[in-house]
Scaffold this active site. Structure first.
Site, mmCIF file in Angstrom:
data_model
loop_
_atom_site.group_PDB
_atom_site.id
_atom_site.type_symbol
_atom_site.label_atom_id
_atom_site.label_comp_id
_atom_site.label_asym_id
_atom_site.label_seq_id
_atom_site.Cartn_x
_atom_site.Cartn_y
_atom_site.Cartn_z
ATOM 1 C CB VAL A 134 -0.040 -5.729 4.463
ATOM 2 C CG1 VAL A 134 -1.224 -4.957 4.979
ATOM 3 C CG2 VAL A 134 -0.200 -6.110 2.994
ATOM 4 C CE1 TYR B 226 -4.493 1.370 4.537
ATOM 5 C CE2 TYR B 226 -2.984 0.104 5.913
ATOM 6 C CZ TYR B 226 -3.387 0.552 4.667
ATOM 7 O OH TYR B 226 -2.681 0.197 3.565
ATOM 8 C CE LYS C 75 -3.774 0.884 -0.910
ATOM 9 N NZ LYS C 75 -4.470 0.479 0.335
ATOM 10 C CB SER D 291 -0.965 0.008 1.189
ATOM 11 O OG SER D 291 -2.026 -0.894 0.973
ATOM 12 C CE1 TYR E 79 -5.104 -1.019 -4.262
ATOM 13 C CE2 TYR E 79 -5.806 -3.315 -4.196
ATOM 14 C CZ TYR E 79 -5.412 -2.159 -3.551
ATOM 15 O OH TYR E 79 -5.309 -2.144 -2.180
#
Length: 310
Positions: A261, A243, A67, A64, A191
């Site tokens: 992760v 998050y 992103k 992630s 993605y």
């Protein structure tokens, strides 16, 4: 204060001896086999000096953290129209939660939860075939890091496609509300490949330097984004980059950061340094346990928190 090289070396030694190392992300098979013993750290200062320790040159899946780079590219393509399709508020929910999409009619809370990143991938697809969009992301990150050795791990991308049932559900749900403009499988192809970017701490810290330097890539002197946009990307990283653990990270570390992760974290000390840490063991919220601890100790010893008056 000790020299930065000594601080980085000391932190790496402390992390090597740490007994509680978290747990790997076992729901993605290639990540499940990464030894918990790994720890790497790279700090690139404003003048380009790079300090590394531990497994800083070991390749890992950035997941992630990608992103951040996808958001930067999408903002360059569509500008602030992006925020009509993705919010910029903390979610307070897990990275793969579907709960808020019902009440907010398919508009994800921010671009760093999975739902938001899927919409950003959909934007990057506009006018491209998936292979072209994936290639554009890879070229962009390689240019930022000034390193063509960065690659997309196809085994990880394939594993994500085979186990990403929640992401498939998220994409279909967003599509049902009309906020996905391309077929689900094409958007998810972008993605999953984006998340499978493989980098080292050294490469990742160099790639993040534009966010430390007011939107300028120090390696080339060229603008990647405006200074205002760099500030705003950093702001979203601060509030949403971890998050439902973002508040805790801001409290403990006090820097804009984005986790993955795979165990990596990219953190930005504006005007001072771009920092990458990696340790594959995660805490209960899916963020690197030792990576967070290492960054906390780094800011304690350098005073780099954005909340520090200096």
């Amino acid at each position: 204060m000790d020299s930065l090289a000594a601080i980085v070396a000391d932190i790496a030694a402390e992390m090597a001896a740490a007994p509680d190392r978290g747990a790997v992300a076992d729901y993605i098979p290639p990540l499940a086999t990464v030894p918990l013993s790994h720890f790497g750290m790279a700090v690139v200062e404003a003048d380009g000096t790079c300090h590394v320790a531990g497994d800083a040159d070991q390749t890992f899946s950035i997941q992630s953290i990608s992103k951040v780079f996808a958001l930067t590219l999408a903002l360059g393509a569509v500008g602030d129209q992006l925020w009509r399709r993705v919010g910029r508020e903390p979610s307070g929910s897990a990275f793969n939660s579907i709960v808020q999409l019902e009440t907010e009619r398919g508009v994800p809370r921010n671009p760093f939860i999975n739902a938001g990143a899927i919409v950003v991938s959909d934007m990057l697809l506009a006018g491209y075939a998936p292979r072209e969009a994936i290639g554009e992301i890879l070229r962009f990150v390689r240019a930022l890091a000034n390193d063509d050795a960065i690659f997309i791990d196809e085994a990880v991308a394939l594993a994500e496609a085979g186990s990403g049932f929640r992401n498939i559900a998220l994409a279909n749900y967003i599509r049902a509300f009309g906020n996905l403009h391309h077929p689900v499988e094409r958007t998810l192809g972008v993605y999953f490949h984006q998340c499978a970017l493989a980098m080292t701490c050294r490469q990742l810290a160099h790639a993040g330097r534009y966010l430390m330097a007011g939107g300028i890539n120090p390696a080339t002197g060229r603008s990647v984004v405006s200074a205002q946009r760099a500030r705003r990307i950093n702001a979203v990283m601060m509030t949403c980059g971890h998050y439902d653990g973002s508040g805790e990270f801001a409290y403990r570390v006090g820097l804009p950061g984005k986790s993955g992760v795979g165990g990596g974290i990219l953190a930005i000390a504006p005007g001072k340094a771009s920092i990458a840490v990696w340790s594959p063991g995660l805490n209960a919220r899916g963020n690197s346990q030792l990576g967070t601890l290492a960054l906390e100790r780094l800011v304690q010893r350098t005073g780099w928190s954005v909340f520090d008056p200096d």
